[in-house]
Scaffold this active site. Structure first.
Site: not given
Ligand code: DSN
Length: 433
Positions: A61, A238, A241, A212, A247, A63
Site C-alpha cells: 500500500y 491512458t 494505447k 484527453d 494499462r 497511499e
Molecule cells: N475503449 C477505448 C477505445 O477503444 O478507444 C477508449 O477508452
C-alpha cells in the site's frame, strides 16, 4: 508460437497451482501471437513492461505521494514513482505529472473533480461522434455529476473540412454556454487536433482546456502529432494505447496550482492505494518511449495507417475525412456495399484472424451495436515490425473476407479459413515483442 522464456516459466509456475487460469492465459497468448490486432486502442508491450507488472511492487500500500505516504516501507516505491513522474514530464515536456490514475477514465474523473463543482458545465464531443464515456455520457459519472454540453463533430456535408472538428462551432458553444472546462481529444478521430484553436475557444469564456490524448499519446511523445502543451491547461491520457505501456492513466500539467488540485482529486478524492506494480511498468514504458527507436516506431505507425487507408480506398472503401493523419481510421463500409454493417464486418474479420471493432461513423444512421463502420489502428501491427507491404496485404484480406461475406455464408466460411491460414503465416514472420 513461443512466448518469451520468462512468460513460459511464469506460466509453468502458475499452472502447477492453477492449471485452469494458466491454460486460459496460454490460449490468449496464442490468440495474440497468431492474429492481426487492428483495434486502435490496443498494442503489445515489451517483455520488460509486461514483467514489471508481475513483481513484488504489487504487495504494497502506498497511499499518498512520494515522501508523503500513509504507510511505512515505501522507500523503494517512492523512488519508482519518482522515476515514473520524471520520465513522464520529460516525455511530454511539462512540469507536473501524476502517474497514479488506474485508467484514462479515472484520470478524467480526477481532472473533473479538480476543476469543477457538481453541476458545473463542461463542453466536449459526445461519445457517438468519437468522444468517450467519461466525456459526459449520461450514464457515466461525468454526465451525472456535471452538466455536459456538446459541440458538433464536423462541418456540414459539402464543406472542404467535412468530418473534421468544426472549430467555429466549438467557439460558438463556448460563447453561448460558458463552460468551466472545455475538453478535446477523442477515441475515433483520424485527424490532427489543433490545440491552439481549442485554447482560443477556451480563453473566450475563461474555461480550463483539458486535452484527453489517450489515443495519440505515443505519437505526441514522439513528436509525430503536435503537443497539447503549451495550449492545454491539463492533459489526461491512458498509457497503453500508442504509448505502449501497461494499462493505466496519467495526468499532466504545467500549472503548479492545478497540479496540487489534481493530486488531491486523485488521492484521496477518487482513488485509494495506487497500483504500484503498474506504476513500475509505466516507468519502464516511459523509459522506452524516451529512446530514439520509439520515434521510428511512431513514425511508422502513421505511415502504416496512411498505407492501410490508401489500400482500402483503392478497393472502394470510404475512409471518413478522406484519410488519416494519425494511427487510426474509420472505414465507412457503406461505400463498399450499402448492406455491410460494422457488426458483420467485425465478426467476419475475426473469424479470419483480423481483430477490429465496429464503430459508428459520423452521422451514422445505425445503432451502436450495429454501426456502418469499423475503426482500424496500426499501433499493434507496427510494434510487430509490419510495414507498408504488409498493410497492402491486410487490406486485400479485409476486402476478400468482406466481399465473400456479402456473397453467402458458405463463401464466407471458406474464404475466412483460407485467409486465416495466410494471417497465421504472416504472424509467424512478425513475432510479438
Ligand atoms: N475503449 C477505448 C477505445 O477503444 O478507444 C477508449 O477508452
Amino acid at each position: 508460437m513461443p512466448h518469451d522464456p520468462i512468460t513460459d516459466a511464469v506460466l509453468d509456475l502458475i499452472a502447477r497451482q492453477d492449471p485452469d487460469v494458466a491454460g486460459l492465459i496460454r490460449k490468449e497468448g496464442q490468440r495474440q501471437a497468431t492474429t492481426i490486432e487492428l483495434i486502435a486502442s490496443e498494442n503489445h508491450v515489451s517483455p520488460a513492461v509486461m514483467h514489471a507488472m508481475g513483481t513484488c511492487l504489487t504487495n504494497k500500500y502506498a497511499e499518498g505521494y512520494p515522501g508523503a505516504r500513509y504507510y511505512g516501507g515505501c522507500v523503494f516505491h517512492d523512488q519508482v514513482e519518482d522515476i515514473a513522474r520524471e520520465r513522464a514530464k520529460k516525455l511530454f515536456g511539462c512540469r507536473f505529472a501524476n502517474v497514479q490514475p488506474h485508467s484514462g477514465a479515472q484520470a478524467n474523473m480526477a481532472a473533473m473533480m479538480a476543476l469543477m463543482e457538481p453541476g458545473d458545465t463542461f463542453a466536449s464531443l459526445v461519445l457517438k461522434d468519437g468522444g468517450h464515456l467519461s466525456h459526459g455520457m449520461k450514464i457515466n459519472f461525468s454526465g451525472r455529476f456535471f452538466r455536459p454540453v456538446h459541440y458538433p463533430l464536423h462541418y456540414p456535408p459539402g464543406h472542404p473540412e467535412h468530418e473534421r472538428i468544426d472549430y467555429d462551432a466549438v467557439k460558438a458553444l463556448c460563447r453561448e454556454q460558458r463552460p468551466k472546462v472545455l475538453m478535446c481529444g477523442y477515441s475515433a478521430y483520424p485527424r490532427v487536433i489543433d490545440f491552439k484553436r481549442f485554447r482560443e475557444a477556451a480563453d473566450q469564456c475563461g474555461a480550463v482546456l483539458v486535452a484527453d490524448i489517450a489515443h495519440i499519446a505515443g505519437l505526441v511523445a514522439a513528436g509525430v502529432h503536435p503537443s497539447p502543451f503549451p495550449h492545454a491547461h491539463v492533459v489526461t491520457t491512458t498509457t497503453h494505447k500508442t504509448l505502449r505501456g501497461p494499462r493505466g492513466g496519467l495526468i499532466l500539467t504545467d500549472d503548479e496550482d492545478l497540479a496540487k488540485k489534481i493530486d488531491k482529486a486523485l488521492f484521496p478524492g477518487t482513488q485509494g492505494g495506487p497500483l504500484m506494480h503498474v506504476i513500475g511498468a509505466k516507468a519502464v514504458a516511459f523509459g522506452e518511449a524516451l529512446r530514439p527507436e520509439f520515434k521510428d516506431y511512431a513514425r511508422q505507425v502513421v505511415a502504416n495507417a496512411r498505407a492501410l487507408a490508401a489500400a482500402l480506398m483503392t478497393r472502394r472503401y470510404r475512409i471518413t475525412s478522406g484519410g488519416t493523419d494519425n494511427h487510426l481510421m474509420l472505414v465507412d463500409l457503406r461505400g463498399r456495399d450499402a448492406n455491410l454493417t460494422g457488426a458483420d464486418a467485425e465478426q467476419w474479420l475475426e473469424a479470419a484472424g483480423i481483430v477490429t471493432n465496429k464503430n459508428g461513423i459520423p452521422d451514422d444512421p445505425r445503432p451502436p451495436r450495429v454501426t456502418s463502420g469499423v475503426r482500424l489502428g496500426t499501433a499493434a501491427v507496427t510494434t510487430r515490425g509490419m510495414r507498408e507491404p504488409q498493410m497492402e496485404r491486410i487490406a486485400g484480406w479485409i476486402d476478400r473476407v468482406l466481399a465473400a461475406g456479402l456473397q453467402s455464408p458458405g463463401e464466407r466460411e471458406s474464404t475466412s479459413r483460407g485467409v486465416r491460414g495466410e494471417v497465421r503465416d504472416l504472424c509467424g514472420q512478425f513475432s510479438l515483442p
